[in-house]
Design a protein around this motif. Structure first.
Motif, PDB file in Angstrom:
ATOM      1  N   PHE A  83       0.835  -1.194   0.000  1.00  0.00           N
ATOM      2  CA  PHE A  83       0.000   0.000   0.000  1.00  0.00           C
ATOM      3  C   PHE A  83       0.874   1.251   0.000  1.00  0.00           C
ATOM      4  O   PHE A  83       2.014   1.238   0.455  1.00  0.00           O
ATOM      5  CB  PHE A  83      -0.961   0.017   1.198  1.00  0.00           C
ATOM      6  CG  PHE A  83      -0.299  -0.033   2.542  1.00  0.00           C
ATOM      7  CD1 PHE A  83      -0.079   1.122   3.275  1.00  0.00           C
ATOM      8  CD2 PHE A  83       0.098  -1.246   3.098  1.00  0.00           C
ATOM      9  CE1 PHE A  83       0.527   1.081   4.517  1.00  0.00           C
ATOM     10  CE2 PHE A  83       0.695  -1.302   4.344  1.00  0.00           C
ATOM     11  CZ  PHE A  83       0.912  -0.132   5.058  1.00  0.00           C
ATOM     12  N   CYS A  84       0.334   2.328  -0.563  1.00  0.00           N
ATOM     13  CA  CYS A  84       1.071   3.585  -0.650  1.00  0.00           C
ATOM     14  C   CYS A  84       1.374   4.120   0.737  1.00  0.00           C
ATOM     15  O   CYS A  84       0.540   4.041   1.644  1.00  0.00           O
ATOM     16  CB  CYS A  84       0.258   4.618  -1.412  1.00  0.00           C
ATOM     17  SG  CYS A  84       0.044   4.244  -3.155  1.00  0.00           S
ATOM     18  N   ALA A  85       2.569   4.664   0.899  1.00  0.00           N
ATOM     19  CA  ALA A  85       2.904   5.273   2.181  1.00  0.00           C
ATOM     20  C   ALA A  85       1.981   6.454   2.455  1.00  0.00           C
ATOM     21  O   ALA A  85       1.523   7.141   1.538  1.00  0.00           O
ATOM     22  CB  ALA A  85       4.365   5.713   2.191  1.00  0.00           C
ATOM     23  N   TYR A  86       1.726   6.684   3.718  1.00  0.00           N
ATOM     24  CA  TYR A  86       0.742   7.671   4.155  1.00  0.00           C
ATOM     25  C   TYR A  86       1.088   9.071   3.655  1.00  0.00           C
ATOM     26  O   TYR A  86       0.213   9.865   3.345  1.00  0.00           O
ATOM     27  CB  TYR A  86       0.682   7.647   5.680  1.00  0.00           C
ATOM     28  CG  TYR A  86      -0.487   8.387   6.280  1.00  0.00           C
ATOM     29  CD1 TYR A  86      -1.773   7.851   6.220  1.00  0.00           C
ATOM     30  CD2 TYR A  86      -0.303   9.604   6.932  1.00  0.00           C
ATOM     31  CE1 TYR A  86      -2.846   8.517   6.792  1.00  0.00           C
ATOM     32  CE2 TYR A  86      -1.366  10.269   7.500  1.00  0.00           C
ATOM     33  CZ  TYR A  86      -2.636   9.723   7.427  1.00  0.00           C
ATOM     34  OH  TYR A  86      -3.691  10.377   7.986  1.00  0.00           O
ATOM     35  N   ASP A  87       2.384   9.389   3.608  1.00  0.00           N
ATOM     36  CA  ASP A  87       2.815  10.730   3.232  1.00  0.00           C
ATOM     37  C   ASP A  87       3.675  10.713   1.968  1.00  0.00           C
ATOM     38  O   ASP A  87       4.543  11.557   1.783  1.00  0.00           O
ATOM     39  CB  ASP A  87       3.596  11.378   4.377  1.00  0.00           C
ATOM     40  CG  ASP A  87       4.730  10.499   4.895  1.00  0.00           C
ATOM     41  OD1 ASP A  87       4.943   9.412   4.312  1.00  0.00           O
ATOM     42  OD2 ASP A  87       5.384  10.882   5.873  1.00  0.00           O
ATOM     43  N   SER A  88       3.432   9.750   1.070  1.00  0.00           N
ATOM     44  CA  SER A  88       4.239   9.644  -0.145  1.00  0.00           C
ATOM     45  C   SER A  88       3.508  10.250  -1.331  1.00  0.00           C
ATOM     46  O   SER A  88       2.371  10.716  -1.228  1.00  0.00           O
ATOM     47  CB  SER A  88       4.564   8.180  -0.441  1.00  0.00           C
ATOM     48  OG  SER A  88       3.440   7.538  -1.026  1.00  0.00           O
TER      49      SER A  88
END
Length: 208
Positions: A83-88
């Motif tokens: 999953f995409c990083a929270y702040d990426s």
């Protein structure tokens, strides 16, 4: 006879005051196998359920999650959940929530970066505890996969996963178990019954 009833009375206090704690089920390993071909991915794939536990995407973007086969990306040799990083910049970051049908324990998790050669990052775990409060942990992520043992992640209602810095985070082999419950084992029940009988006999002797 007086000595025997005294012994039973002592046993009653021990039996009634000591109820063993034990897990009510065998652990479940959430491993994401058999969902996709080795070289493919499935997007989106949440909610994803396995072994009575569910992963849910809490703020879906264009590309937020997927199960990747063992030949894809930075693999650990088996299918992984990415999953995409929270702040990426990964098409809008996300967080993933893990829930179960009853309070549970998260014992360990395998963690790595999805993108080989990408920046090292962290995986933040935020557990919501039965009765209130939270428990947290921050785990390093990178190209090298690692199994992280967790402490204190017991009696959980849910766990939120947030990746930071890395482009996307991959997880695998979540070891989950129902939290221990204070339920007496049959042997303890028998001891308690015997002890209560002793207390009753002792009381009758005093009345007589």
């Amino acid at each position: 006879m007086r000595k025997f009833t005294a012994t039973l009375s002592t046993a009653a206090l021990i039996a009634l005051g000591t109820v063993p704690t034990f897990a009510s089920a065998t652990p479940v390993v959430m491993g994401f196998e058999g969902v996709t071909a080795d070289s493919d991915q499935i997007v989106p794939v949440t909610p994803y359920a396995e072994g009575g536990y569910t992963l849910t995407n809490t703020n879906r973007g264009d590309f937020n999650d997927g199960i990747f086969g063992k030949n894809a990306s930075n693999s650990n040799g088996s299918a992984t959940f990415v999953f995409c990083a929270y702040d990426s910049t990964c098409f809008g970051g996300t967080s993933i929530k893990l829930t179960g049908g009853a309070p549970f324990t998260l014992k360990s998790i395998d963690v790595g970066n999805w993108e080989t050669g990408g920046p090292a990052g962290t995986l933040e775990l935020i557990g919501s505890v039965l009765g209130g409060g939270t428990v947290t942990a921050v785990l390093d992520t990178g190209d090298a996969w690692a199994t992280r043992l967790l402490s204190g992640f017991d009696n959980l209602l849910s766990v939120e996963f947030r990746g930071h810095t890395a482009y996307a985070v991959a997880i695998d082999n979540l070891v989950l178990d129902l939290s221990p419950s204070r339920v007496p084992e049959p042997g303890s029940l028998a001891l308690a019954a015997l002890a209560l009988a002793g207390l009753g006999l002792s009381a009758r002797r005093r009345i007589g």
